[in-house]
Scaffold this motif. Structure first.
Motif, PDB file in Angstrom:
ATOM      1  N   ALA A  72       0.832  -1.210   0.000  1.00  0.00           N
ATOM      2  CA  ALA A  72       0.000   0.000   0.000  1.00  0.00           C
ATOM      3  C   ALA A  72       0.866   1.260   0.000  1.00  0.00           C
ATOM      4  CB  ALA A  72      -0.932  -0.011   1.209  1.00  0.00           C
ATOM      5  N   LEU A  73       1.880   1.278   0.838  1.00  0.00           N
ATOM      6  CA  LEU A  73       2.787   2.427   0.886  1.00  0.00           C
ATOM      7  C   LEU A  73       3.512   2.609  -0.446  1.00  0.00           C
ATOM      8  CD1 LEU A  73       4.141   4.671   2.509  1.00  0.00           C
ATOM      9  CD2 LEU A  73       5.829   2.984   3.306  1.00  0.00           C
ATOM     10  N   THR A  74       3.881   1.500  -1.067  1.00  0.00           N
ATOM     11  CA  THR A  74       4.553   1.567  -2.364  1.00  0.00           C
ATOM     12  C   THR A  74       3.667   2.233  -3.409  1.00  0.00           C
ATOM     13  OG1 THR A  74       5.870  -0.417  -1.930  1.00  0.00           O
ATOM     14  CG2 THR A  74       5.504   0.160  -4.241  1.00  0.00           C
ATOM     15  N   ALA A  75       2.389   1.858  -3.445  1.00  0.00           N
ATOM     16  CA  ALA A  75       1.457   2.435  -4.418  1.00  0.00           C
ATOM     17  C   ALA A  75       1.332   3.943  -4.225  1.00  0.00           C
ATOM     18  CB  ALA A  75       0.093   1.770  -4.296  1.00  0.00           C
ATOM     19  N   VAL A  76       1.227   4.377  -2.976  1.00  0.00           N
ATOM     20  CA  VAL A  76       1.096   5.819  -2.688  1.00  0.00           C
ATOM     21  C   VAL A  76       2.347   6.572  -3.146  1.00  0.00           C
ATOM     22  CG1 VAL A  76       0.941   7.522  -0.833  1.00  0.00           C
ATOM     23  CG2 VAL A  76      -0.504   5.485  -0.774  1.00  0.00           C
ATOM     24  N   MET A  77       3.505   6.009  -2.882  1.00  0.00           N
ATOM     25  CA  MET A  77       4.754   6.689  -3.234  1.00  0.00           C
ATOM     26  C   MET A  77       4.950   6.759  -4.745  1.00  0.00           C
ATOM     27  SD  MET A  77       7.349   5.286  -0.264  1.00  0.00           S
ATOM     28  CE  MET A  77       8.655   6.428  -0.730  1.00  0.00           C
TER      29      MET A  77
END
Length: 456
Positions: free
Chosen positions: A434-439
């Motif tokens: 999830a954090l990867t997608a946001v970044m």
């Protein structure tokens, strides 16, 4: 597997990808400066024939490493390593030679739909090189895969880097003198070098294979082609992607537009390829694990998913920064058209990257229906985009590529995770994903704004 060898292999694969990528863009610089953007576009179009050949090569060449790893680990009892290796290479040579000859006679008719009459003779002149690349490339790929199967990816990396250096040197010498034909010669010498040197390396690891493949065996043929049919069923779906995109860009924007797409897509796929290449070291390790080692398999995949998530963010940032640099190096200027094409491709390819370990796990197990469906979705999306572009909707083709790649990644996870029993892998990795997608979204949004500034 010896302790630390997976790390060694991963680093070697990463190093190979870095060196080969740098050399590839230097080669493009020489070709564009010496022969022009249109001739690079012509070469890119005719090389779609090699994609056709890869899809039609059901010899199991790409999976030879999997078979060697399983035989050496005792998880494929009853198979003979010599018969399997020889059968795969002999079958690959026969299939690719047949496909290459067929393409040589059929390609001129297809190229008429994508090239102007003045460029068509040049494309036909280059076709013999494509035939040679198809045959030699299939054999070189099998040998390289075989080295991977011995879990010596470091040795494979040395062979691949040496081949890339040789090809680059040939380009430096020949392209300024004889143009794009010199590039074709370099592209033929590269797989020939890989095949000869790679076979020597493989023979040191598996001495019993001898100096020449000569033992074709029916049972080995059935096993390798059975896996090859599954693997290349996916390649047939992939075939609908790259050639269709290039022919569509060629039909709507000409050879120069094809070359722009080639540069834009190569920039991100080569950077993304660093992480993919490193992940490929998983295949022989997963293939060698016994069924009782599920805990180790889960831990290995959790680490791989998390690592590729980090790599996806790094790849997005690096590609956004490098896109204008690549444009300047290859084209001699910062092209707004190239950058506007690059950013959406960077977003789509990096969002898909963390799904690679799960994709490879399914491929190693030989259970590839969800992998196949993921490619089918991309193909359908591209076909729809090409039709919309053809009727005058600008940007439809590029948008369809992005949508197709995103759907592809979602399908790989949604289908393979329950099928392979990897829910624990996803549970431990979901926050990281999830954090990867946001970044990635944030990085690409910033990149899009930056392209607007440069365009002004």
């Amino acid at each position: 597997m010896k302790a630390g060898s997976l790390s060694r292999n991963t680093l070697a694969a990463l190093g190979q990808a870095v060196v080969v990528s740098v050399l590839m863009f230097l080669v493009y610089r020489v070709v564009v400066r010496s022969s022009g953007l249109e001739e690079l576009g012509v070469w890119s179009l005719i090389m779609t024939g090699s994609t056709v050949a890869r899809a039609g090569d059901v010899s199991g060449a790409g999976g030879l490493g999997r078979f060697i790893a399983m035989i050496r680990a005792g998880t494929d009892i009853g198979s003979d390593i010599v018969e399997t290796t020889h059968t795969v290479l002999l079958t690959s040579a026969a299939i690719n030679l047949t496909i290459g000859i067929a393409l040589y006679f059929l390609a001129p008719f297809a190229l008429r739909f994508a090239l102007t009459p003045e460029l068509l003779p040049r494309a036909i002149e280059l076709l013999p090189f494509v035939v040679a690349i198809i045959v030699l490339g299939g054999l070189a790929g099998a040998v390289i895969s075989g080295i991977d199967g011995t879990q010596r990816v470091d040795l494979r990396a040395m062979v691949a880097v040496s081949s890339a250096v040789v090809s680059f040197l040939i380009v430096l010498v020949l392209v300024p003198r004889i143009g794009i034909v010199g590039f074709g010669i370099a592209q033929v010498v590269s797989p020939l070098f890989t095949m000869i040197v790679g076979w020597t390396v493989l023979r040191r690891q598996v001495p019993e294979i001898g100096w020449f493949p000569r033992r074709w065996h029916r049972m080995a043929f059935r096993a390798s082609t059975g896996f090859g049919l599954k693997l290349n069923g996916i390649s047939l779906l992939t075939l609908l992607f790259e050639p269709l995109v290039k022919f569509s860009f060629g039909a709507t924007g000409g050879a120069s537009q094809v070359a722009l797409y080639e540069l834009a897509s190569r920039a991100i796929t080569q950077i993304r390829g660093l992480a993919v290449a490193a992940s490929m070291a998983l295949i022989p390790v997963l293939a060698s694990l016994q069924s009782r080692e599920q805990a180790r398999r889960t831990a290995l995949l959790v680490k791989a998913v998390n690592t590729t998530a980090y790599a996806a963010v790094a790849a997005a940032a690096a590609a956004i920064v490098l896109a204008p640099i690549v444009s300047f190096i290859v084209l001699g200027k910062v092209s707004a058209a190239l950058l506007y094409m690059s950013v959406p491709l960077i977003f789509a390819w990096t969002m898909q990257l963390p799904t690679v370990p799960v994709y490879l796990a399914a491929q190693t197990d030989g259970r590839m229906r969800w992998n196949a469906l993921s490619h089918l979705l991309v193909a359908v999306a591209v076909i729809a985009g090409a039709l919309l572009e053809h009727v005058g909707i600008a940007g439809a083709l590029l948008t369809s590529i992005v949508v197709g790649l995103l759907l592809s990644g979602i399908t790989v996870l949604a289908g393979n995770v329950p099928m392979l029993g990897l829910s624990e892998v996803m549970r431990q990795s979901r926050s990281r994903l999830a954090l990867t997608a946001v970044m990635i979204v944030s990085i690409c949004a910033a990149g899009w704004v930056g392209v607007g500034v440069l365009a002004e």
